[in-house]
Each structure stands twice: as C-alpha cells, then as structure tokens.
Design an enzyme around this catalytic site. Structure first.
Site: not given
Ligand code: PMP
Length: 306
Positions: A159
């Site tokens: 991320k």
């Molecule tokens: N894909 C992307 C590109 C994101 O930015 C997010 C948000 N973090 C998600 C998927 C969903 O991830 P999470 O459920 O861990 O928030």
C-alpha cells in the site's frame, strides 16, 4: 484544510494538526516513496474499537519491507500509537491513517542507505466513503481507461503512496464522467479492483471474490469472505472479465473506507435489478454488526480503545 484530525502522532509525539509539518524536500513528496494504511474504529457497546488492527499494522510493515524502508518503531509501538491517537482525540468512531515516508536527507532517486523513514498517525471522523446515496441506491462504476499496473511494473500488494497515482487518475476520470467509482482491469483485461476497493459479485446465490493477482490484499475482502461463508453462502475466488460483472445478479465493492457498498451499474449497464442486491445487503448488515461489536464470533477482530 477540510480534514479535522485534532492531535496527530508524529515520530513519537502528539502535536496539533497545524504543527504536524514535514520538509518540502522529503523524498516521498518527490518520488511517492511512502506506505500507509487505512483503518477504521467503530463505536461498540464496550467503547470505541479498532477493526483488525494487527492485520493493518502487519500490512504496513510488509509494505515498508517492499520499499526497503525501515520503520523506526516496533510493531507494538505503532499499534500503541494508533490506539493512543483514537483515545487522545476522544473519537467514538473514526478513520485512521498511519503513514510512513522517506524523509529529507537526499533527493537523488535512490533513498538509501539511510534516508530516515518518518512516521505519523492521524485520525478523523469520516462517513460513507462513496456517499450515503451510493449505499442506498448502489454506486455507478465505469471501467477506467487506466489499467491496474502489472506486478512487474509496480508492487501492487504494497500500500504505497506512488501506487495511488494509478487510482487517482482512474477515480478522477470516473467522477468527471458522472460515475461514482472506477473499475480497473489488469493489463490482460481481467477485473482487478476499484480505485480503493476490492470487487465481489453474486450469481445464482454463489458469492464470487475477485482472486488475488495485481490487486491489494484487502482486509475487508478477507473479512467479507469469512462473513459470507458464515452466513451460509458458497464463496469462490475467481478471475473474471468485465462482462461477467455486467451479467451478475449483484456486484458490490468492499474496503475499509467503502465498507460494503452495492453497485447498481457498470458501464451504463444495470446490474441485476439496478439497485442494491439482497445478498449484498445481508453481507453489509453482518459486516457492520461485526465491526460494531454486535457479533461475538468476530470480537477477536476488535481492539478496544480503553
Ligand atoms: N484496493 C485498493 C487499491 C485500496 O486502496 C483499498 C483500500 N485500502 C482496498 C483495495 C481495500 O483494502 P482494505 O479492505 O484493506 O481497506
């Protein structure tokens, strides 16, 4: 600034938002060398609780590893900083944003050997990410002209700040075209994810999660798979093309910010009945009960803020 984040934890100390400043010569500002998390805390009968804190902090450390960044705090220190940030600001429920970035020591592309990683944790009150309207009626998606980058181009499982240029380009286009969110395909044309959400679809009562390939390994996705199975649904992880989504009975998006948001149309084709789907709403309800401490079987996912 529209965000009211109160006290921000910056490199080990709490400072008021106005004083939480960084150098304009920070490596991250120039090259996108940052990693971050998005976490939510919810009001529960036992006070505020942070949802799946360990998994989020673990992903933060993994993202940092990918970028060869050394976080100058331990796992437990970062966890504690997050808990304290919620506590000190007195939030009942909030969105929490830990960020680690390459600081200002050298501005060559190479940040090593020791451009120091800096850390901050901010939290603010944040409602429905895609708006209340999208939750009631379903969000409108359009396929982005930007593909989700392949694994040998950018590390999509991290991320990382720089990765989000891809998301921001797609999201801006979607909003400019009158949609609520972008659907990104991978470089082979298969469904990857939204600009900030993982994608699910439902067909003939079976719940399908888009398999892990170039998308972020969403923590909400993981929770929703478990919740859907516990509700008695068969869940399969598949690779899918966009017309499989067009032909689905239901489509929904999941993410920490978006929670579980129904999708009403993709590329101007109504999905199912063109409103929020029945199974989607059942899963959404169970998810919201889990995060707000109303389901004992998921209480191990909660970190209470005492
Ligand atoms: N894909 C992307 C590109 C994101 O930015 C997010 C948000 N973090 C998600 C998927 C969903 O991830 P999470 O459920 O861990 O928030």
């Amino acid at each position: 600034v529209h965000i009211k984040a109160g006290l921000i934890w910056l490199n080990g100390e709490f400072v008021p938002q106005e004083e939480a400043r960084v150098s304009v010569l920070s490596h991250a500002l120039h090259y996108g060398t940052s990693v971050f998390e998005g976490i939510r805390a919810y009001e529960t009968p036992k006070g505020p609780a942070i949802f799946r804190l360990d998994e989020h902090v673990e992903r933060l450390f993994h993202s940092a590893k990918v970028l060869r960044m050394e976080i100058p705090f331990t796992f437990d220190e970062v966890k504690q900083a997050i808990v304290e940030t919620v506590k000190r600001n007195g939030y009942k429920a909030c969105y929490i944003r830990p960020l680690v970035w390459m600081g200002a020591r050298t501005l060559g592309v190479n940040p090593l050997p020791n451009n120091p990683a800096e850390v901050m944790v901010a939290a603010w009150e944040w409602g429905a990410y895609l708006g209340e309207e999208a939750i009631k009626k379903g969000a409108k998606l359009i396929t982005a002209s930007w593909a989700r980058f392949p694994a040998h181009v950018m590390p999509g499982k991290a991320k990382a700040g720089g990765n989000y240029i891809n998301s921001a380009l797609a999201k801006m286009d979607a909003l400019s075209a009158g949609a609520d969110e972008a659907l990104l395909l991978d470089d082979q044309g298969f469904v990857a994810e939204g600009s900030g959400e993982n994608i699910f679809f439902v067909r003939k009562g079976v719940v399908y999660a888009i398999e892990h390939s170039v998308n972020l390994m969403g923590i909400t996705r993981d929770s929703v798979i478990q919740i859907a199975r516990d509700l008695g649904y068969e869940v399969k992880e598949v690779r899918a093309t966009r017309e499989q989504l067009w032909m689905a009975d239901e489509v929904f998006m999941v993410g920490t910010a978006a929670e579980v948001t129904p999708v009403s149309s993709i590329d101007w084709r109504p999905i199912g009945t063109g409103t929020a789907g029945e199974i989607t709403l059942k899963i959404r309800k169970a998810y919201l009960e889990a995060v707000t401490g109303q389901r004992p079987e998921y209480e191990h996912w909660l970190t209470y803020v005492q």
